[in-house]
Design a protein around this motif. Sequence first.
Motif, PDB file in Angstrom:
ATOM      1  N   TYR A  77      64.622  29.023 105.871  1.00 35.29           N
ATOM      2  CA  TYR A  77      65.706  30.002 105.940  1.00 35.29           C
ATOM      3  C   TYR A  77      66.709  29.721 104.825  1.00 35.29           C
ATOM      4  O   TYR A  77      67.208  28.599 104.717  1.00 35.29           O
ATOM      5  N   ILE A 107      70.314  30.250 103.506  1.00 28.29           N
ATOM      6  CA  ILE A 107      71.607  30.539 104.128  1.00 28.29           C
ATOM      7  C   ILE A 107      72.701  30.474 103.067  1.00 28.29           C
ATOM      8  O   ILE A 107      72.722  29.557 102.241  1.00 28.29           O
ATOM      9  N   ILE A 163      69.005  29.417 114.111  1.00 22.47           N
ATOM     10  CA  ILE A 163      69.798  29.295 112.880  1.00 22.47           C
ATOM     11  C   ILE A 163      71.268  29.563 113.202  1.00 22.47           C
ATOM     12  O   ILE A 163      72.155  28.848 112.731  1.00 22.47           O
ATOM     13  N   TYR A 187      65.124  33.764 115.479  1.00 19.55           N
ATOM     14  CA  TYR A 187      65.608  32.837 114.455  1.00 19.55           C
ATOM     15  C   TYR A 187      65.520  31.374 114.888  1.00 19.55           C
ATOM     16  O   TYR A 187      66.162  30.518 114.299  1.00 19.55           O
ATOM     17  N   ARG A 212      70.354  40.618 109.262  1.00 19.93           N
ATOM     18  CA  ARG A 212      69.394  39.985 110.154  1.00 19.93           C
ATOM     19  C   ARG A 212      68.350  41.002 110.591  1.00 19.93           C
ATOM     20  O   ARG A 212      68.638  42.175 110.765  1.00 19.93           O
TER      21      ARG A 212
END
Length: 122
Positions: free
Chosen positions: A28, A30, A109, A22, A16
């Motif tokens: 994003y 993931i 997130i 975020y 991160r």
Amino acid sequence: MDGGYMDELPRRKNIRLKNYDYSQAGYYFITICSKDKKSLFWEVGATCGRQFERPPLSNIGEIIDLEINKINSIYENVEINKYVIMPNHIHMIIILYNGNGRSKTVPTISRIIQQFKGSISK
């Protein structure tokens, strides 16, 4: 061995960005892995034979599929753009949109993933 480094658990790198928000609008990517990277999400022995053929998901894989599809309706400013369930991990592209003038805050997130993991663990 005398209890040296072989007894230590592997440490995951923190990828991160320091001081990054975020909850900012954006795309994003993931990845979520199963515990101990066990192949839990496909039927035992299943392989993906032909290109674009969906492999048979296990019961756990079906629950994951259902919960991923719920995310779009839980958060008004969040969309799961694409996802793929692999035998022992999941890839998702999550889009966070700017607020639409309402006072609701956009979730981070981390919060989305935490709630997702909680829902599939029950």
